[in-house]
Design a protein around this motif. Structure first.
Motif, PDB file in Angstrom:
ATOM      1  N   TYR A  35       5.013 -12.171  -2.099  1.00  0.00           N
ATOM      2  CA  TYR A  35       3.702 -11.923  -1.421  1.00  0.00           C
ATOM      3  C   TYR A  35       3.844 -13.014  -1.242  1.00  0.00           C
ATOM      4  O   TYR A  35       2.903 -12.346   0.413  1.00  0.00           O
ATOM      5  N   VAL A  86       2.865  -6.977  -1.309  1.00  0.00           N
ATOM      6  CA  VAL A  86       3.273  -5.240  -1.768  1.00  0.00           C
ATOM      7  C   VAL A  86       4.692  -4.794  -1.662  1.00  0.00           C
ATOM      8  O   VAL A  86       5.083  -4.952  -2.779  1.00  0.00           O
ATOM      9  N   ASP A 143      -1.026   0.630  -3.100  1.00  0.00           N
ATOM     10  CA  ASP A 143      -2.169  -0.126  -2.911  1.00  0.00           C
ATOM     11  C   ASP A 143      -1.634  -0.780  -1.473  1.00  0.00           C
ATOM     12  O   ASP A 143      -2.831  -1.200  -1.097  1.00  0.00           O
ATOM     13  N   LEU A 163       3.006  -5.541 -10.315  1.00  0.00           N
ATOM     14  CA  LEU A 163       3.800  -5.149  -9.604  1.00  0.00           C
ATOM     15  C   LEU A 163       5.405  -6.022  -9.596  1.00  0.00           C
ATOM     16  O   LEU A 163       6.647  -4.620  -9.856  1.00  0.00           O
TER      17      LEU A 163
END
Length: 530
Positions: free
Chosen positions: A222, A233, A151, A61
């Motif tokens: 995270y 996310v 997500d 990500l």
């Protein structure tokens, strides 16, 4: 695991010369290898969400966020939000309801678990295919923005559906509260971290230390967000977008090293996760011993069709209803037509994140210890949906774009814009150079001053030369010929340095210093014309 990484990298490297996108070849290779006798099974902990999500998802990500355009995402905020939040929830409900009606004895809460698992298109798949097929910039921005955020929506929806399936009394109010906590909390953690991290990156001058920090950033963001029960996310995405938008303020050596490091990390992780998808087939088939093959195949086809059709059902109203309801949108945005939304709807490939979430489905319920309803079937349907979207949609997307004749990027227009920008920058640099040379403290011999002027002139002319004619003998542009000759000259110098080292006229430490200087010059010559 070493064989997985090495084999995945080899297949991905070979795929760069193939007409098929690398994710598809990696999945196919994984499928083939999974049936080879003697190949060990991938350890279950690899796709354990407590391992995969914190260790694999954050760097993927983060790299995607660094390469994304903050300004482009801000301009496309409405379609990105409608896809990353609205579509994910809609798809979860559609797939869940269809699976509940389709599979005898499958409770609705358990079916909604499947819906939440297969709802989010994958960030890795979308980015990889978009880069390969050359989608128009706005479509690429929308797909990347969707895959960065969805997500978080899917994981929250999965937790709510799983709580209902386990009999833990999930309510609509609780579900909305959990979603808001995850979203707002994740964004808040990202906002809290991004400024001090950027401040630290601009104050440190040691490139090696800064790149070590860079590798830690996605995991810290995270982990901190998940620790406060927020969305990790969204925290990673916010930090990545901010740092990418302000990356120009970081030391040049850090930028060069950081780009190389993250390209390598992304390449290895992307290659490995797609190979992992293929390797899971043999494992999942073992759990389907009690199911009739034709019936299971029908379930797989039906779920895939619901996933594919539901995206079209959502994308077109989400594209055109806001235009019908808002005059301001009609005035500010050009009519997208039907082709762009069609490509967006067809580009909803699923990926390994769905598999990782699916593997977190418990084997038993928490109440009386009874087996979770149809868990093996849910895992298999997740796998077939991922494979179906990657293979069918991924293979047909490039010819579909060619068939629709979507207007892609205009290289001539982009080069012209680059040349104009470089011309403005060079003129300002020349003005600043003359201003500095007028100060006696900056006095230089005329040859050195002329060299600085020549560098600026070369940089300004390099882009314009790319618009010129080609060499009738070699077919090269002036730009390509310059780059080739620069490499030849640097190669000749490099060979002399090596001979002097071998003759012990210079030692290895001096050789490394001289070679690094040549490497930087070669990189500069390449970047001037790349």
């Amino acid at each position: 695991m070493l064989l997985l990484v090495a084999g995945s990298a080899a297949v991905a490297g070979a795929a760069r010369r193939a007409p098929v996108p690398a994710p598809l070849l990696l999945v196919a290779a994984g499928l083939a290898v999974s049936f080879v006798p003697g190949v060990p099974e991938v350890p279950a902990y690899v796709l354990d969400p407590h391992v995969f999500l914190p260790l694999i998802l954050p760097p993927l990500l983060y790299t995607a966020a660094l390469d994304s355009s903050y300004l482009g995402l801000r301009a496309a905020l409405r379609p990105v939000a409608l896809l990353s939040v609205g579509y994910v929830l809609f798809a979860a409900l559609a797939v869940g309801w269809a699976a509940h009606l389709l599979v005898p004895g499958l409770p609705l809460p358990a079916a909604l678990v499947l819906g939440a698992v297969v709802a989010p298109p994958d960030a890795v798949a979308a980015t990889a295919v978009a880069r390969r097929v050359g989608l128009p910039s706005r479509i690429t921005t929308i797909l990347q923005g969707e895959s960065l955020v969805n997500d978080a929506t899917a994981i929250t929806a999965y937790r709510v559906a799983l709580a209902a399936a386990l009999g833990e009394g999930a309510t609509w109010a609780g579900a909305i509260g959990e979603f808001l906590l995850a979203a707002i909390g994740g964004i808040a953690v990202g906002l809290l971290l991004m400024v001090p991290i950027h401040w630290l990156r601009t104050r440190l001058r040691e490139a090696l230390l800064l790149n070590t920090l860079s590798l830690l950033i996605p995991f810290v963001a995270y982990g901190l967000a998940e620790w406060v029960h927020a969305s990790g996310v969204l925290a990673v995405v916010v930090v990545g977008l901010y740092l990418g938008h302000r990356n120009w303020q970081v030391d040049f050596a850090t930028r060069l090293q950081e780009a190389a490091v993250w390209r390598m990390v992304a390449f290895l992780l992307e290659s490995s996760v797609f190979a992992l998808i293929g390797l899971q087939l043999a494992v999942l088939l073992e759990g389907l011993g009690d199911y009739e093959a034709t019936r299971v195949a029908w379930y797989a086809v039906a779920v895939f069709l619901v996933v594919a059709v539901s995206r079209f059902v959502w994308v077109y109203p989400a594209t055109f209803l806001p235009r019908l309801l808002s005059r301001r949108i009609r005035e500010r945005e050009a009519n997208p037509g039907w082709k762009g939304p069609f490509v967006i709807a067809w580009a909803g490939m699923r990926g390994v994140v769905s598999l990782a979430i699916a593997f977190s489905i418990p084997t038993t319920t928490h109440g009386d210890g009874t087996p979770f309803p149809e868990r093996d079937l849910l895992l298999f349907l997740t796998f077939t949906t991922v494979i179906g979207t990657l293979v069918l949609q991924g293979v047909t997307l490039p010819p579909l774009i060619r068939l629709l004749k979507l207007p892609g990027r205009d290289p001539q227009a982009e080069t012209l814009a680059e040349a104009n920008a470089q011309a403005q920058a060079s003129l300002e640099a020349e003005r600043r150079l003359e201003e500095l040379l007028a100060d006696e403290r900056n006095a230089l011999p005329p040859p050195l001053a002329d060299r600085l002027r020549a560098v600026l002139e070369r940089r300004r002319n390099a882009v314009w030369e790319r618009l010129g004619t080609v060499n009738p003998v070699t077919g090269e542009s002036v730009d390509d010929t310059y780059r080739r000759l620069a490499r030849e000259l640097i190669g000749a110098e490099r060979a002399v340095f090596v001979k002097l080292r071998d003759a012990r006229y210079i030692d290895d430490e001096m050789l490394r210093t001289l070679l690094r200087r040549l490497d930087l010059e070669e990189a500069a010559a390449h970047r001037e014309t790349a």
